[in-house]
Design a protein around this motif. Structure first.
Motif, PDB file in Angstrom:
ATOM      1  N   GLY A   8       0.842  -1.184   0.000  1.00 30.89           N
ATOM      2  CA  GLY A   8       0.000   0.000   0.000  1.00 30.89           C
ATOM      3  C   GLY A   8       0.879   1.238   0.000  1.00 30.89           C
ATOM      4  N   LEU A   9       0.503   2.217  -0.815  1.00 30.73           N
ATOM      5  CA  LEU A   9       1.220   3.489  -0.854  1.00 30.73           C
ATOM      6  C   LEU A   9       0.399   4.483  -0.030  1.00 30.73           C
ATOM      7  N   VAL A  10       0.945   4.896   1.097  1.00 29.78           N
ATOM      8  CA  VAL A  10       0.217   5.725   2.055  1.00 29.78           C
ATOM      9  C   VAL A  10       0.787   7.139   2.043  1.00 29.78           C
ATOM     10  N   VAL A  11      -0.108   8.121   1.995  1.00 30.98           N
ATOM     11  CA  VAL A  11       0.296   9.524   2.070  1.00 30.98           C
ATOM     12  C   VAL A  11      -0.375  10.126   3.303  1.00 30.98           C
ATOM     13  N   GLU A  12       0.449  10.668   4.206  1.00 27.02           N
ATOM     14  CA  GLU A  12      -0.038  11.386   5.387  1.00 27.02           C
ATOM     15  C   GLU A  12       0.350  12.837   5.185  1.00 27.02           C
ATOM     16  N   THR A  13      -0.619  13.715   5.173  1.00 30.26           N
ATOM     17  CA  THR A  13      -0.315  15.117   4.891  1.00 30.26           C
ATOM     18  C   THR A  13      -0.972  16.052   5.899  1.00 30.26           C
ATOM     19  N   THR A  14      -0.368  17.197   6.063  1.00 26.45           N
ATOM     20  CA  THR A  14      -0.890  18.226   6.957  1.00 26.45           C
ATOM     21  C   THR A  14      -1.997  18.968   6.232  1.00 26.45           C
ATOM     22  N   VAL A  15      -3.131  19.093   6.902  1.00 26.85           N
ATOM     23  CA  VAL A  15      -4.247  19.861   6.358  1.00 26.85           C
ATOM     24  C   VAL A  15      -4.670  20.886   7.392  1.00 26.85           C
ATOM     25  N   GLY A  16      -5.303  21.953   6.925  1.00 22.58           N
ATOM     26  CA  GLY A  16      -5.743  23.005   7.830  1.00 22.58           C
ATOM     27  C   GLY A  16      -4.592  23.917   8.220  1.00 22.58           C
ATOM     28  N   THR A  17      -4.934  24.927   8.986  1.00 28.07           N
ATOM     29  CA  THR A  17      -3.920  25.875   9.450  1.00 28.07           C
ATOM     30  C   THR A  17      -4.192  26.226  10.905  1.00 28.07           C
ATOM     31  N   GLY A  18      -3.207  26.838  11.518  1.00 26.83           N
ATOM     32  CA  GLY A  18      -3.360  27.295  12.905  1.00 26.83           C
ATOM     33  C   GLY A  18      -3.715  26.175  13.849  1.00 26.83           C
ATOM     34  N   GLU A  19      -4.713  26.427  14.720  1.00 29.84           N
ATOM     35  CA  GLU A  19      -5.131  25.429  15.698  1.00 29.84           C
ATOM     36  C   GLU A  19      -5.853  24.253  15.053  1.00 29.84           C
ATOM     37  N   ARG A  20      -6.334  24.417  13.828  1.00 27.50           N
ATOM     38  CA  ARG A  20      -7.052  23.336  13.134  1.00 27.50           C
ATOM     39  C   ARG A  20      -6.118  22.487  12.279  1.00 27.50           C
ATOM     40  N   LYS A  21      -4.850  22.750  12.346  1.00 26.21           N
ATOM     41  CA  LYS A  21      -3.873  22.005  11.565  1.00 26.21           C
ATOM     42  C   LYS A  21      -3.762  20.589  12.126  1.00 26.21           C
ATOM     43  N   HIS A  22      -3.910  19.595  11.243  1.00 25.73           N
ATOM     44  CA  HIS A  22      -3.804  18.197  11.662  1.00 25.73           C
ATOM     45  C   HIS A  22      -3.344  17.348  10.473  1.00 25.73           C
ATOM     46  N   THR A  23      -3.098  16.087  10.725  1.00 28.79           N
ATOM     47  CA  THR A  23      -2.602  15.179   9.694  1.00 28.79           C
ATOM     48  C   THR A  23      -3.703  14.200   9.304  1.00 28.79           C
ATOM     49  N   GLU A  24      -3.846  13.982   7.992  1.00 19.76           N
ATOM     50  CA  GLU A  24      -4.782  12.988   7.477  1.00 19.76           C
ATOM     51  C   GLU A  24      -4.005  12.001   6.617  1.00 19.76           C
ATOM     52  N   ALA A  25      -4.437  10.749   6.654  1.00 18.99           N
ATOM     53  CA  ALA A  25      -3.758   9.703   5.883  1.00 18.99           C
ATOM     54  C   ALA A  25      -4.726   9.071   4.902  1.00 18.99           C
ATOM     55  N   TYR A  49       4.291  15.347  -6.132  1.00 23.93           N
ATOM     56  CA  TYR A  49       3.208  15.736  -5.230  1.00 23.93           C
ATOM     57  C   TYR A  49       3.229  17.243  -4.968  1.00 23.93           C
ATOM     58  N   SER A  50       2.062  17.842  -5.031  1.00 23.82           N
ATOM     59  CA  SER A  50       1.929  19.277  -4.753  1.00 23.82           C
ATOM     60  C   SER A  50       0.897  19.449  -3.641  1.00 23.82           C
ATOM     61  N   PRO A  51       1.362  19.701  -2.404  1.00 25.56           N
ATOM     62  CA  PRO A  51       0.420  19.838  -1.289  1.00 25.56           C
ATOM     63  C   PRO A  51      -0.384  21.134  -1.387  1.00 25.56           C
ATOM     64  N   THR A  52      -1.555  21.145  -0.751  1.00 24.34           N
ATOM     65  CA  THR A  52      -2.386  22.348  -0.758  1.00 24.34           C
ATOM     66  C   THR A  52      -1.817  23.442   0.133  1.00 24.34           C
ATOM     67  N   HIS A  53      -1.053  23.042   1.160  1.00 24.89           N
ATOM     68  CA  HIS A  53      -0.442  24.038   2.045  1.00 24.89           C
ATOM     69  C   HIS A  53       1.056  23.848   2.039  1.00 24.89           C
ATOM     70  N   PRO A  54       1.800  24.875   2.111  1.00 24.77           N
ATOM     71  CA  PRO A  54       1.415  26.280   2.221  1.00 24.77           C
ATOM     72  C   PRO A  54       1.014  26.852   0.862  1.00 24.77           C
ATOM     73  N   LEU A  55       0.272  27.948   0.918  1.00 20.73           N
ATOM     74  CA  LEU A  55      -0.170  28.586  -0.326  1.00 20.73           C
ATOM     75  C   LEU A  55       0.997  29.232  -1.066  1.00 20.73           C
ATOM     76  N   SER A  56       1.969  29.737  -0.339  1.00 25.47           N
ATOM     77  CA  SER A  56       3.149  30.360  -0.954  1.00 25.47           C
ATOM     78  C   SER A  56       4.407  29.641  -0.454  1.00 25.47           C
ATOM     79  N   PRO A  57       4.760  28.493  -1.079  1.00 33.55           N
ATOM     80  CA  PRO A  57       5.927  27.745  -0.599  1.00 33.55           C
ATOM     81  C   PRO A  57       7.232  28.520  -0.834  1.00 33.55           C
ATOM     82  N   ARG A  58       8.126  28.460   0.160  1.00 32.96           N
ATOM     83  CA  ARG A  58       9.422  29.140   0.063  1.00 32.96           C
ATOM     84  C   ARG A  58      10.548  28.120  -0.153  1.00 32.96           C
TER      85      ARG A  58
END
Length: 147
Positions: A8-25, A49-58
């Motif tokens: 299985g190919l599993v992706v765990e990514t950070t979603v949300g921002t601030g206090e609502r920031k959490h990881t989903e798999a 892979y192009s994550p949704t966050h951050p909106l302006s990657p540095r």
């Protein structure tokens, strides 16, 4: 002969921002074959892979870990992480069932058509026949049930 392992190919990514920031798999795919083949497919997915966050990657960093990859993307204020993991599939409650082997029944014997019933014997005296066995008088002559 044993079946190839399923990975299985599993992706765990950070979603949300601030206090609502959490990881989903989520399981994003499967690979049948060797661990190296599964890691190769996972690396291909991690590189594109192009994550949704951050909106302006540095800054974007892809790191290799024992069983997969770690993508760290730094934004203006926060860093976001995505973990790509290969895991051997041991059980799947929603996997399609293997098809039952088809056992063909022997064909049923075809009943032969019954021979036609013999014509009922003529009613009345035996017809007169010539030397060849042909009736001298046709059977239809004198019948009242014919038009």
């Amino acid at each position: 002969m044993s079946a190839l392992p399923e990975w299985g190919l599993v992706v765990e990514t950070t979603v949300g921002t601030g206090e609502r920031k959490h990881t989903e798999a989520q399981v994003v795919g499967h690979v049948s074959g060797s661990l190296e083949e599964a890691l190769g497919e996972l690396e291909r997915r991690a590189r594109s892979y192009s994550p949704t966050h951050p909106l302006s990657p540095r800054r974007r960093r892809l790191l290799r870990v024992g069983d997969g990859f770690l993508l760290v993307v730094d934004g203006a204020w926060q860093s976001f992480v995505t973990r790509f993991t290969v895991a051997e599939l041991l059980e799947d409650s929603a996997a399609p069932k293997a098809p039952e082997p088809v056992v063909e029944a022997p064909p049923e014997p075809v009943a032969e058509a019954a021979p036609p019933a013999p014509a009922p014997p003529p009613v009345g005296p035996e017809p007169e026949v010539d030397a060849d066995g042909v009736p001298v008088r046709p059977a239809w002559l004198g019948r009242r049930d014919l038009p």
